[in-house]
Design an enzyme around this catalytic site. Structure first.
Site, PDB file in Angstrom:
ATOM      1  N   LYS A 178       0.588  -1.529  -0.636  1.00 19.05           N
ATOM      2  CA  LYS A 178      -0.124  -0.026   0.160  1.00 19.05           C
ATOM      3  C   LYS A 178       0.816   0.865   0.374  1.00 19.05           C
ATOM      4  O   LYS A 178       1.917   1.292   0.917  1.00 19.05           O
ATOM      5  CB  LYS A 178      -0.868  -0.197   0.979  1.00 19.05           C
ATOM      6  CG  LYS A 178      -2.363   1.354   1.651  1.00 19.05           C
ATOM      7  CD  LYS A 178      -2.895   1.586   2.052  1.00 19.05           C
ATOM      8  CE  LYS A 178      -1.335   3.202   3.253  1.00 19.05           C
ATOM      9  NZ  LYS A 178      -1.458   4.039   2.218  1.00 19.05           N
ATOM     10  N   GLU A 254       9.678   1.165  10.715  1.00 15.86           N
ATOM     11  CA  GLU A 254      10.908   2.494  10.596  1.00 15.86           C
ATOM     12  C   GLU A 254      10.555   3.701  10.552  1.00 15.86           C
ATOM     13  O   GLU A 254       9.714   3.962   9.359  1.00 15.86           O
ATOM     14  CB  GLU A 254      11.490   2.107   8.645  1.00 15.86           C
ATOM     15  CG  GLU A 254      13.440   2.116   9.006  1.00 15.86           C
ATOM     16  CD  GLU A 254      12.147   3.697   8.441  1.00 15.86           C
ATOM     17  OE1 GLU A 254      12.729   5.192   9.048  1.00 15.86           O
ATOM     18  OE2 GLU A 254      13.491   3.845   7.395  1.00 15.86           O
ATOM     19  N   CYS A 288      14.115  11.016   7.341  1.00 10.83           N
ATOM     20  CA  CYS A 288      13.582  10.453   8.682  1.00 10.83           C
ATOM     21  C   CYS A 288      15.447  10.670   9.072  1.00 10.83           C
ATOM     22  O   CYS A 288      15.068   9.974  10.601  1.00 10.83           O
ATOM     23  CB  CYS A 288      13.085   8.696   8.794  1.00 10.83           C
ATOM     24  SG  CYS A 288      11.519   8.508   8.438  1.00 10.83           S
ATOM     25  N   GLU A 385      10.298  15.698  13.874  1.00 11.17           N
ATOM     26  CA  GLU A 385      10.523  15.584  13.595  1.00 11.17           C
ATOM     27  C   GLU A 385       9.968  17.448  12.865  1.00 11.17           C
ATOM     28  O   GLU A 385       9.300  17.219  12.931  1.00 11.17           O
ATOM     29  CB  GLU A 385      10.199  14.872  12.658  1.00 11.17           C
ATOM     30  CG  GLU A 385      11.537  13.364  12.526  1.00 11.17           C
ATOM     31  CD  GLU A 385      10.730  12.811  11.786  1.00 11.17           C
ATOM     32  OE1 GLU A 385      11.888  12.054  11.003  1.00 11.17           O
ATOM     33  OE2 GLU A 385       9.700  11.873  11.415  1.00 11.17           O
TER      34      GLU A 385
HETATM   35  C1  SIN Z   1      13.653   7.951   5.352  1.00 19.34           C
HETATM   36  O1  SIN Z   1      13.538   8.891   5.386  1.00 19.34           O
HETATM   37  O2  SIN Z   1      12.717   7.054   5.876  1.00 19.34           O
HETATM   38  C2  SIN Z   1      14.310   6.771   4.456  1.00 19.34           C
HETATM   39  C3  SIN Z   1      15.699   7.716   4.357  1.00 19.34           C
HETATM   40  C4  SIN Z   1      16.555   6.956   3.536  1.00 19.34           C
HETATM   41  O3  SIN Z   1      17.088   5.736   3.326  1.00 19.34           O
HETATM   42  O4  SIN Z   1      17.902   7.032   3.472  1.00 19.34           O
END
Ligand code: SIN
Length: 483
Positions: A178, A254, A288, A385
């Site tokens: 998804k 994650e 992230c 964040e």
């Molecule tokens: C992410 O922002 O979740 C992944 C970033 C990355 O793989 O470098």
């Protein structure tokens, strides 16, 4: 958008090797100019059940193939993705906004997971353990978990899919993806190429939807789905984890980060600025692992902030489809509101805006790269964040203080630091409570290393040999009567 192969622009769901136009559709817009890119099929709970049924039916035959047989198809998929790199990058930039150079980089990054796991899938080794009795022999085998659900984010619409799907398919699982509602077109283009690569029907399914709750409820509640892999916010990750409890699925998450980026007095200043620029402004700050809190030691603070601000001012902001663009738009209004809210609150608490500070006039999703000096841990942007091109720079005095500040968050995804004292480098790397640590580098992402977090940033690893484990179950065979 001028695709050399217009058939890569798909708008139906991909289920059981077929394109399924759904009854309803939803619009996919270009975040730079609001242009309508496509009306995409809006998958429902019933479509999700159909996809899970297809994936379950395909599992016995797919998992019975040898790893080498699966690898051939994965390699074809990798090759097709690279052959269509320009088109995929255009699609990605159009729906996500990131600069075209970064989009091309993401297509290569995405393909690299397929290439890596096409090989690594052949090494899903088990074990032989000396038995606990004279007539006993013990072997351990690794088997695919079964049907996998992958829920993926908008910030890497290709790479976050391949990073989950490639190891799953390589070891014999079948998958239902998804994609995020902002960026389904890249996922559907991947499905088109998967179909050309020769995956059997049902092995790989993609369900675009504007109703993630309905689709998610099936993916987390259906007992035929054995594993859920999710990349996205911590709040949603916690909910999905709770939803998977009913059927005790294997889960990997994650989730959000709050990356510290520490610059010690003995750092190479130019390298630290370059690393901070790369880490902070990748994808307009929407990753992230972007540096979220830049901690700079007293002795180097003034020089660092001057050089970093100058480099930030030199960034070109604009339409991601233009070669010169380095910072594209934020993904949507909600992202803009968040960045503005954090900035207003920081200013109220004494932050100094050294450059930038708001959207480009007349282009509200284009946010000017912003440096906030004199940031403090009272500010909300030290806790959340930022997910935008806003760099908050904090001062510190001692190594112990830097480590304490860095660890003072419930998150633990990526951390970075720059310094030259190797004993300190080792000490600090050990003390940082993070799943990934960049030492004298701001770029840590690669298919050959285990990507993932600790604490509320989640668990499970993606990429590298560790990335196979999440799609395997360990079965122990105890052989008796061996006289
Ligand atoms: C992410 O922002 O979740 C992944 C970033 C990355 O793989 O470098």
């Amino acid at each position: 958008m001028q695709l050399s192969d217009p058939t890569l622009l798909r708008s139906s769901a991909y289920v059981n090797g077929d394109w399924h136009p759904a009854g309803a559709s939803f619009p996919v817009l270009n975040p730079f100019n609001g242009e309508l890119l496509a009306e995409v099929a809006d998958a429902t709970a019933a479509d999700t059940e159909a996809a899970v049924t297809a994936a379950s039916a395909a599992f016995p035959e797919w998992s019975a193939r040898t790893a080498a047989e699966r690898s051939k198809i994965l390699r074809r998929w990798n090759d097709l993705i690279l052959e269509n790199l320009e088109d995929l990058a255009q699609l990605l930039t159009a729906e996500q906004g990131k600069p075209i150079n970064e989009a091309q980089g993401e297509v290569r990054y995405g393909a690299s997971f397929i290439e890596w796991f096409a090989e690594e899938g052949k090494r899903a080794y088990g074990d032989v353990i000396p038995g606990h009795g004279r007539d006993k022999r013990i072997t351990v085998v690794k088997q695919p978990v079964g049907v996998v659900a992958a829920i993926t984010p908008w910030n890497f619409p290709i790479a976050m899919i391949t990073r989950k799907v490639a190891p799953a398919l390589a070891v014999g699982c079948t998958v239902v993806v998804k994609p995020a509602e902002d960026t389904p077109l890249s996922a559907l283009a991947l499905a088109e190429l998967a179909s050309r690569a020769g995956f059997p029907p049902g092995v790989f399914n993609v369900l675009p939807t504007s109703n993630p709750k309905a689709v998610g409820a099936v993916l987390t509640g259906d007992e035929r789905v054995k594993k859920l892999s999710f990349t996205g916010s911590t709040a949603v990750g916690k909910q999905l984890m709770a939803d998977c409890a009913g059927t005790v699925k294997k889960v990997s998450l994650e989730l959000g980060g709050n990356a510290p980026f520490i610059v010690f007095d003995d750092a190479d200043l130019a390298a630290a600025v370059e690393g901070a620029m790369a880490s902070k402004y990748r994808n307009a700050g929407q990753t992230c692992v972007c540096a979220n809190r830049i901690f700079v030691q007293n002795g180097i603070y003034e020089d660092f902030i001057a050089a970093f601000t100058r480099a930030t001012q030199a960034l070109t902001v604009g339409d991601g489809s233009q070669e010169a663009t380095e910072i594209g738009p934020l993904i949507n209004e909600a992202a803009l509101e968040k960045v503005q809210r954090l900035l207003v609150e920081a200013e109220r608490n004494g932050a100094e805006i050294l450059t930038g500070g708001g959207p480009v006039e007349g282009q509200e999703l284009l946010f000017q790269p912003t440096v906030v000096g004199g940031a403090s841990t009272d500010m909300q942007m030290s806790k959340e964040e930022i997910f935008g091109p806003v760099a908050a720079v904090y001062r510190f005095e001692t190594e112990a203080e830097a480590v304490e500040l860095a660890n003072a968050t419930p998150f633990g995804l990526a951390a970075y630091f720059y310094g030259r004292d190797y004993a300190r480098c080792w000490r600090v790397a050990e003390r940082l409570e993070y799943g990934m640590v960049g030492i004298n580098t701001g770029m840590i992402s690669t298919a050959v290393a285990p990507f993932g977090g600790v604490k509320e940033s989640g668990f499970g690893r993606e990429g590298s040999k560790y990335g196979l484990e999440d799609y395997l179950m360990t079965k122990y065979l105890c052989w008796g009567g061996v006289e």
